[in-house]
Design a protein around this motif. Structure first.
Motif, PDB file in Angstrom:
ATOM      1  N   ASN A 148       0.821  -1.218   0.000  1.00 26.91           N
ATOM      2  CA  ASN A 148       0.000   0.000   0.000  1.00 26.91           C
ATOM      3  C   ASN A 148       0.849   1.259   0.000  1.00 26.91           C
ATOM      4  O   ASN A 148       0.473   2.267  -0.600  1.00 26.91           O
ATOM      5  CB  ASN A 148      -0.953  -0.025   1.198  1.00 26.91           C
ATOM      6  CG  ASN A 148      -2.154  -0.900   0.958  1.00 26.91           C
ATOM      7  OD1 ASN A 148      -3.150  -0.478   0.379  1.00 26.91           O
ATOM      8  ND2 ASN A 148      -2.067  -2.161   1.380  1.00 26.91           N
ATOM      9  N   SER A 149       1.993   1.233   0.659  1.00 27.06           N
ATOM     10  CA  SER A 149       2.858   2.415   0.660  1.00 27.06           C
ATOM     11  C   SER A 149       3.449   2.647  -0.731  1.00 27.06           C
ATOM     12  O   SER A 149       3.633   3.793  -1.155  1.00 27.06           O
ATOM     13  CB  SER A 149       3.958   2.280   1.714  1.00 27.06           C
ATOM     14  OG  SER A 149       4.743   1.131   1.499  1.00 27.06           O
ATOM     15  N   VAL A 150       3.738   1.556  -1.456  1.00 25.49           N
ATOM     16  CA  VAL A 150       4.214   1.698  -2.839  1.00 25.49           C
ATOM     17  C   VAL A 150       3.133   2.340  -3.702  1.00 25.49           C
ATOM     18  O   VAL A 150       3.398   3.247  -4.503  1.00 25.49           O
ATOM     19  CB  VAL A 150       4.623   0.320  -3.413  1.00 25.49           C
ATOM     20  CG1 VAL A 150       4.867   0.419  -4.912  1.00 25.49           C
ATOM     21  CG2 VAL A 150       5.883  -0.191  -2.718  1.00 25.49           C
ATOM     22  N   GLN A 151       1.888   1.886  -3.542  1.00 20.85           N
ATOM     23  CA  GLN A 151       0.786   2.453  -4.317  1.00 20.85           C
ATOM     24  C   GLN A 151       0.538   3.914  -3.944  1.00 20.85           C
ATOM     25  O   GLN A 151       0.227   4.749  -4.800  1.00 20.85           O
ATOM     26  CB  GLN A 151      -0.492   1.638  -4.082  1.00 20.85           C
ATOM     27  CG  GLN A 151      -0.429   0.209  -4.617  1.00 20.85           C
ATOM     28  CD  GLN A 151      -0.589   0.145  -6.126  1.00 20.85           C
ATOM     29  OE1 GLN A 151      -0.067   0.976  -6.855  1.00 20.85           O
ATOM     30  NE2 GLN A 151      -1.308  -0.857  -6.604  1.00 20.85           N
ATOM     31  N   ALA A 152       0.663   4.236  -2.659  1.00 20.98           N
ATOM     32  CA  ALA A 152       0.472   5.623  -2.220  1.00 20.98           C
ATOM     33  C   ALA A 152       1.525   6.532  -2.838  1.00 20.98           C
ATOM     34  O   ALA A 152       1.219   7.653  -3.287  1.00 20.98           O
ATOM     35  CB  ALA A 152       0.546   5.701  -0.688  1.00 20.98           C
ATOM     36  N   GLU A 153       2.766   6.058  -2.877  1.00 21.62           N
ATOM     37  CA  GLU A 153       3.841   6.858  -3.467  1.00 21.62           C
ATOM     38  C   GLU A 153       3.581   7.096  -4.963  1.00 21.62           C
ATOM     39  O   GLU A 153       3.823   8.186  -5.481  1.00 21.62           O
ATOM     40  CB  GLU A 153       5.179   6.131  -3.268  1.00 21.62           C
ATOM     41  CG  GLU A 153       6.414   7.002  -3.492  1.00 21.62           C
ATOM     42  CD  GLU A 153       6.791   7.093  -4.956  1.00 21.62           C
ATOM     43  OE1 GLU A 153       7.320   8.145  -5.377  1.00 21.62           O
ATOM     44  OE2 GLU A 153       6.547   6.112  -5.680  1.00 21.62           O
ATOM     45  N   ALA A 154       3.037   6.091  -5.652  1.00 22.17           N
ATOM     46  CA  ALA A 154       2.715   6.240  -7.073  1.00 22.17           C
ATOM     47  C   ALA A 154       1.616   7.275  -7.282  1.00 22.17           C
ATOM     48  O   ALA A 154       1.651   8.054  -8.236  1.00 22.17           O
ATOM     49  CB  ALA A 154       2.292   4.891  -7.660  1.00 22.17           C
ATOM     50  N   CYS A 155       0.635   7.309  -6.377  1.00 22.58           N
ATOM     51  CA  CYS A 155      -0.450   8.295  -6.470  1.00 22.58           C
ATOM     52  C   CYS A 155       0.082   9.711  -6.276  1.00 22.58           C
ATOM     53  O   CYS A 155      -0.324  10.646  -6.988  1.00 22.58           O
ATOM     54  CB  CYS A 155      -1.529   7.999  -5.432  1.00 22.58           C
ATOM     55  SG  CYS A 155      -2.543   6.558  -5.799  1.00 22.58           S
ATOM     56  N   ILE A 156       0.974   9.894  -5.308  1.00 19.70           N
ATOM     57  CA  ILE A 156       1.536  11.220  -5.051  1.00 19.70           C
ATOM     58  C   ILE A 156       2.238  11.751  -6.288  1.00 19.70           C
ATOM     59  O   ILE A 156       2.131  12.931  -6.636  1.00 19.70           O
ATOM     60  CB  ILE A 156       2.509  11.172  -3.854  1.00 19.70           C
ATOM     61  CG1 ILE A 156       1.730  10.970  -2.552  1.00 19.70           C
ATOM     62  CG2 ILE A 156       3.345  12.442  -3.771  1.00 19.70           C
ATOM     63  CD1 ILE A 156       2.592  10.857  -1.326  1.00 19.70           C
ATOM     64  N   ALA A 157       2.950  10.874  -6.993  1.00 20.57           N
ATOM     65  CA  ALA A 157       3.700  11.288  -8.176  1.00 20.57           C
ATOM     66  C   ALA A 157       2.790  11.782  -9.295  1.00 20.57           C
ATOM     67  O   ALA A 157       3.221  12.547 -10.164  1.00 20.57           O
ATOM     68  CB  ALA A 157       4.552  10.127  -8.675  1.00 20.57           C
ATOM     69  N   MET A 158       1.517  11.384  -9.278  1.00 21.40           N
ATOM     70  CA  MET A 158       0.588  11.773 -10.345  1.00 21.40           C
ATOM     71  C   MET A 158      -0.222  13.026 -10.027  1.00 21.40           C
ATOM     72  O   MET A 158      -1.012  13.475 -10.845  1.00 21.40           O
ATOM     73  CB  MET A 158      -0.371  10.613 -10.639  1.00 21.40           C
ATOM     74  CG  MET A 158       0.307   9.420 -11.282  1.00 21.40           C
ATOM     75  SD  MET A 158      -0.875   8.140 -11.798  1.00 21.40           S
ATOM     76  CE  MET A 158      -1.289   7.413 -10.216  1.00 21.40           C
ATOM     77  N   LEU A 159      -0.036  13.590  -8.826  1.00 23.01           N
ATOM     78  CA  LEU A 159      -0.828  14.755  -8.422  1.00 23.01           C
ATOM     79  C   LEU A 159      -0.041  16.055  -8.584  1.00 23.01           C
ATOM     80  O   LEU A 159       1.180  16.077  -8.428  1.00 23.01           O
ATOM     81  CB  LEU A 159      -1.258  14.601  -6.954  1.00 23.01           C
ATOM     82  CG  LEU A 159      -2.272  13.494  -6.671  1.00 23.01           C
ATOM     83  CD1 LEU A 159      -2.470  13.339  -5.163  1.00 23.01           C
ATOM     84  CD2 LEU A 159      -3.609  13.785  -7.347  1.00 23.01           C
ATOM     85  N   PRO A 160      -0.738  17.174  -8.886  1.00 28.51           N
ATOM     86  CA  PRO A 160      -0.070  18.475  -9.054  1.00 28.51           C
ATOM     87  C   PRO A 160       0.190  19.143  -7.715  1.00 28.51           C
ATOM     88  O   PRO A 160      -0.338  20.224  -7.425  1.00 28.51           O
ATOM     89  CB  PRO A 160      -1.087  19.262  -9.888  1.00 28.51           C
ATOM     90  CG  PRO A 160      -2.404  18.747  -9.438  1.00 28.51           C
ATOM     91  CD  PRO A 160      -2.193  17.282  -9.160  1.00 28.51           C
ATOM     92  N   LEU A 161       1.010  18.498  -6.892  1.00 29.46           N
ATOM     93  CA  LEU A 161       1.287  19.011  -5.553  1.00 29.46           C
ATOM     94  C   LEU A 161       2.603  19.778  -5.536  1.00 29.46           C
ATOM     95  O   LEU A 161       3.429  19.656  -6.443  1.00 29.46           O
ATOM     96  CB  LEU A 161       1.337  17.857  -4.552  1.00 29.46           C
ATOM     97  CG  LEU A 161       0.053  17.022  -4.433  1.00 29.46           C
ATOM     98  CD1 LEU A 161       0.286  15.826  -3.525  1.00 29.46           C
ATOM     99  CD2 LEU A 161      -1.102  17.860  -3.929  1.00 29.46           C
ATOM    100  N   ASP A 162       2.800  20.528  -4.473  1.00 27.58           N
ATOM    101  CA  ASP A 162       4.035  21.285  -4.291  1.00 27.58           C
ATOM    102  C   ASP A 162       5.231  20.335  -4.367  1.00 27.58           C
ATOM    103  O   ASP A 162       5.220  19.244  -3.809  1.00 27.58           O
ATOM    104  CB  ASP A 162       4.003  21.993  -2.930  1.00 27.58           C
ATOM    105  CG  ASP A 162       5.274  22.764  -2.662  1.00 27.58           C
ATOM    106  OD1 ASP A 162       6.158  22.207  -2.001  1.00 27.58           O
ATOM    107  OD2 ASP A 162       5.373  23.923  -3.122  1.00 27.58           O
TER     108      ASP A 162
END
Length: 475
Positions: free
Chosen positions: A104-118
């Motif tokens: 789940n932490s691997v999947q969470a990290e992948a999601c973060i990479a796809m978002l327009p965050l700071d």
């Protein structure tokens, strides 16, 4: 020099200068029309590309929104699996829970990479998740032979950091809810929130505990309880199909027995719902009160009921509503149904009832009721799981339990303190069932249910109870 003149067809004389003036006027008119046409064309292109850009932005925003909610789910699951690893008394289960935390932490990290965050948030949060997944993955193997006290202490701190990260993104979720589609604003909020903490100091703690782990595989994970049987053939529905007219008569008779007068019943359509064929009806009681009712084609059992009625206040207690729900189920032919967990909202209560026999609770045979806290009346009913799993099975008994509850309590993690225990049947793999002991515990600020195989004494599952003023849920 004399200017030459010429005569035209009419015998009039015309100057070449006038011809030039006329040509100029024609050219000017043509140019003007061309300019106007060009402006109109540019405006049309501008409108077209603006509409296209808005559509593209809407598609992009929807993608970001779905990814963000996926991220929240993965972070929550990571947090929960770390906690379960901490409270498991089985080395095998501890290993499994850490393995799920890694996924789940691997999947969470992948999601973060796809978002327009700071960029600061993306960089540091991703670094944290990578380090946490390294640790969970490497310790998953080590847990097979048991973790040391120091490693459990590190695991506890790891859980605290997981809570912090989940809380940070839940804070940002408020911005998503209040300003749907405003991802520019979300980027600003992500920067503000992240700058409130010292990221380098907070996340550098894990540098000394992670081991090298490369080549992350691509994973698809369905989440907790994904192996619970939700579809397939019913185990005990009779083979006699009912007609549409017989179904309508049964619905009218039931509501009449409950003191309600039906004005009209209309059959709508027969549908397939997760392996069960159902007949659907629209039911009207008055101009403002209606219901949707579904019966199983096999045997005419009530499959679902949705009542449309305003509930303006809460006058009944939770206990009164739960008792009323048990009476309603009995009137439908479902005896020995015991309430397990409930949720309150909007002057209504949703209760899970499970079949109980000989002091043993059968979780697969579950019915969900939504009841009014104003008068205890039925607002919703869903019996798919009950109809799928309830059958004339060989009943379990206390004599079948080889393991002793006192021995199982001794197997609990030192982080847990047992409060009570009971025998139950839980859903198993491929439609099977597990005969188990359910041990209710307290530990690390949570109420936890630990399930042991009643025959072998092996730890099978861990659920975390979430209690608040609205009720009790499990994760």
């Amino acid at each position: 020099m004399e200017e030459k003149i010429s005569d035209n067809e009419n015998g009039d004389f015309e100057s070449p200068k006038k011809d030039n003036d006329r040509s100029c006027k024609i050219r000017t008119a043509v140019v003007s029309v061309s300019v106007v046409a060009g402006i109109i064309l540019l405006l049309a292109y501008g409108i077209y590309f603006n509409i296209k850009a808005e559509k593209n932005k809407a598609v992009s925003d929807n993608h970001y929104q779905q990814t963000f909610y996926d991220l929240l789910n993965y972070l929550e699951d990571t947090e929960n699996y770390i906690f379960k690893a901490m409270v498991s008394g089985s080395t095998n289960n501890t290993s499994k829970m850490l393995d799920e935390a890694w996924k789940n932490s691997v999947q969470a990290e992948a999601c973060i990479a796809m978002l327009p965050l700071d960029s600061n948030l993306t960089s540091n949060a991703s670094k944290y998740l990578v380090q946490m997944s390294d640790m969970a993955r490497s310790w998953s193997d080590r847990a097979e032979v048991g973790l040391s006290d120091d490693e459990y202490e590190t695991l506890n701190q790891m859980y605290g950091y997981a809570q912090d990260l989940s809380g940070l993104f839940e804070y940002m979720a408020v911005e998503v809810i209040n300003n749907p589609g405003s991802w520019d604003a979300l980027k600003s909020v992500s920067s503000d929130v992240f700058n409130e903490v010292s990221a380098d100091e907070k996340y550098s703690y894990f540098n000394g505990f992670t081991e090298s782990f490369n080549d992350y595989p691509t994973l698809i994970y369905d989440g907790p309880f994904s192996d619970t049987e939700e579809s397939g053939e019913s185990k005990d529905l009779p083979g006699n199909n009912i007609s549409q007219e017989a179904g309508a008569s049964k619905i009218e008779y039931y509501f009449k027995s409950m003191g309600q007068t039906v004005n009209k019943i209309s059959f709508t359509v027969a549908t397939e719902s997760k392996g069960i064929t159902v007949l659907n009806y629209d039911v009207s009681f008055s101009d403002t009160e209606k219901a949707y009712v579904a019966l199983t084609e096999d045997g005419g059992h009530f499959y679902s009921i949705s009542m449309f009625r305003d509930v303006k206040k809460s006058e009944n207690s939770v206990e009164e509503a739960i008792n009323r729900g048990a009476e309603i189920l009995k009137s439908m032919g479902m005896s020995n149904m015991k309430s397990s967990y409930y949720q309150i909202g909007g002057n209504c209560i949703t209760v899970n009832y499970c079949y109980q026999k000989g002091g043993i609770l059968y979780y697969p045979d579950m019915v969900k009721l939504k009841l009014s806290l104003e008068d205890g009346s039925l607002l919703g009913y869903e019996a798919h799981q009950y109809l799928l799993n309830h059958f004339n099975r060989k009943e379990f008994s206390e004599k079948d339990a080889v393991a002793q509850i006192t021995e199982l309590i001794e197997k609990l993690s030192p982080n847990l303190t047992a409060e009570s225990g009971r025998l139950c049947v839980t859903p198993g793999e491929n439609g099977g069932e597990n005969f188990a002991y359910e041990v209710k515990c307290q530990g690390l600020g949570h109420t936890v249910l630990v399930y042991y195989d009643a025959i072998t004494g092996e730890e099978k599952d861990i659920l975390i109870l979430i209690d608040d003023e609205t009720g009790t849920l499990t994760v």
